[in-house]
Design an enzyme around this catalytic site. Structure first.
Site, PDB file in Angstrom:
ATOM      1  N   GLY A   1       4.803  -3.474   2.848  1.00  0.00           N
ATOM      2  CA  GLY A   1       4.781  -4.847   2.359  1.00  0.00           C
ATOM      3  C   GLY A   1       6.112  -5.551   2.514  1.00  0.00           C
TER       4      GLY A   1
ATOM      5  N   SER B   1      12.579  -5.462   5.552  1.00  0.00           N
ATOM      6  CA  SER B   1      12.288  -5.974   4.205  1.00  0.00           C
ATOM      7  C   SER B   1      13.544  -5.891   3.350  1.00  0.00           C
ATOM      8  CB  SER B   1      11.173  -5.151   3.564  1.00  0.00           C
ATOM      9  OG  SER B   1      10.072  -5.087   4.430  1.00  0.00           O
ATOM     10  N   ARG B   2      14.424  -4.943   3.664  1.00  0.00           N
ATOM     11  CA  ARG B   2      15.637  -4.751   2.853  1.00  0.00           C
ATOM     12  C   ARG B   2      16.694  -5.827   3.114  1.00  0.00           C
ATOM     13  NH1 ARG B   2      14.359   1.062   3.719  1.00  0.00           N
ATOM     14  NH2 ARG B   2      13.989   1.927   1.652  1.00  0.00           N
TER      15      ARG B   2
ATOM     16  N   GLY C   1       6.723   0.712  14.393  1.00  0.00           N
ATOM     17  CA  GLY C   1       7.869  -0.012  14.955  1.00  0.00           C
ATOM     18  C   GLY C   1       8.945   0.954  15.432  1.00  0.00           C
TER      19      GLY C   1
ATOM     20  N   GLN D   1      10.905   8.023  12.656  1.00  0.00           N
ATOM     21  CA  GLN D   1       9.546   8.026  12.098  1.00  0.00           C
ATOM     22  C   GLN D   1       8.512   8.103  13.219  1.00  0.00           C
ATOM     23  OE1 GLN D   1       8.493   5.626   8.532  1.00  0.00           O
ATOM     24  NE2 GLN D   1       7.598   4.254  10.019  1.00  0.00           N
TER      25      GLN D   1
ATOM     26  N   GLY E   1       8.571  -8.809  12.070  1.00  0.00           N
ATOM     27  CA  GLY E   1       8.528  -7.475  12.706  1.00  0.00           C
ATOM     28  C   GLY E   1       7.196  -6.796  12.436  1.00  0.00           C
ATOM     29  N   HIS E   2       6.752  -6.859  11.179  1.00  0.00           N
ATOM     30  CA  HIS E   2       5.448  -6.285  10.835  1.00  0.00           C
ATOM     31  C   HIS E   2       4.331  -7.048  11.560  1.00  0.00           C
ATOM     32  CE1 HIS E   2       7.662  -5.343   6.915  1.00  0.00           C
ATOM     33  NE2 HIS E   2       7.266  -4.161   7.304  1.00  0.00           N
TER      34      HIS E   2
END
Ligand code: AMP
Length: 271
Positions: A22, A178-179, A139, A145, A27-28
């Site tokens: 969320g 998001s950060r 991504g 990841q 980017g998302h």
């Protein structure tokens, strides 16, 4: 979600799945757009997964804005969004965890975030079970990841194709995250130094420097110009195996993590 996903699967529909935590940004949404081009049905999830945060990490401070996120996903014509609660994901009696071992978790973020990739692998396998997608969109910003999840999919014989999507950046080069919203205006002005450092590395390679130590040194010098930025790691690695590269070859990945105003930022570039 599972019933809808099963119906799509039984109907032989191609389904793209975009898992997120969320606080969505372009980017998302780019992952969603790529999935929509490749699949008639795109599903997404929003879940801040406690398993992947360490005790001293920012689970509590992680930005949450569900209503705005759902509006964004509706605008992008996502068919369904899975927004499970902690109880739904990890009900009483939940007892299984995936453990990722070996070279993929020997370097980069893994030593600084013990248990993180186990948490990621566990939640993603669970989300894949709920959404039964044909393709999983991730991504390249979170390059480790991607490498780990490719391996998990292979190891666990999961029938899903992993699609890695390019990093989306702000106008000044800062990788969207998001950060980033947790940075002060001053921190936000400083943060693009990370990408500028990586670009300096790329330039050094273009000028035919092939020793990783030299290239990484060039990056370090740029980033050292901002005293508020503390580099956590900077590595040159093979983007698939994540093995450290002593010599830079086409396709080598330069990857870093740094702290700025207590916010942990990551970025990488392929040279
Ligand atoms: P997160 O919500 O941070 O867990 O991210 C969800 C997905 O979006 C992950 O696959 C991320 O790698 C991807 N993602 C996050 N930021 C970016 C970005 N700037 N460019 C491309 N993909 C991203």
């Amino acid at each position: 979600m599972q019933d809808y996903a099963r119906k799509l699967r039984r109907g032989g529909k191609q389904v793209g799945f975009v898992p997120t935590m969320g606080a969505l940004h372009p980017g998302h949404l780019e992952l969603v757009r790529i999935s929509r081009k490749q699949n008639p049905f795109t599903l997404a999830s929003i879940y801040v997964n406690p398993l992947q945060f360490g005790p001293k990490e920012d689970f509590k401070q992680y930005p949450r804005q569900l209503a705005a996120d759902l509006r964004l996903l509706a605008r992008e014509k996502v068919r369904a969004v899975f927004t499970p609660s902690d109880k739904e994901m990890y009900p009483e009696g939940f007892s299984s965890r995936l453990q990722v071992t070996g070279p993929l978790v020997a370097g980069l973020c893994a030593p600084f975030r013990p248990g993180h990739f186990n948490g990621v692998a566990t939640v993603v396998v669970k989300l894949l079970g709920a959404t039964l997608p044909t393709r999983l969109y991730l991504g390249q910003k979170d390059a480790q990841q991607v490498a780990v999840l490719r391996q998990v999919v292979k190891d666990m014989n999961l029938e899903v194709q992993v699609v890695a999507c390019p990093i989306v950046r702000e106008w000044d080069g800062l990788a969207m995250s998001s950060r980033n919203a947790r940075l002060s205006p001053k921190g936000r002005r400083i943060a693009p130094i990370l990408y500028q450092g990586l670009l300096a590395g790329k330039i050094a390679v273009k000028r035919s420097e092939s020793k990783s130590s030299k290239v990484l040194g060039a990056i370090r010098r740029v980033i050292a110009g901002e005293k508020k930025v503390q580099l956590q790691y900077l590595e040159a690695v093979d983007p698939v195996t994540l093995a450290p590269a002593r010599l830079i070859r086409p396709g080598t990945m330069l990857a870093l993590a740094a702290h700025l105003e207590k916010v942990r930022l990551i970025d990488n570039i392929i040279v």
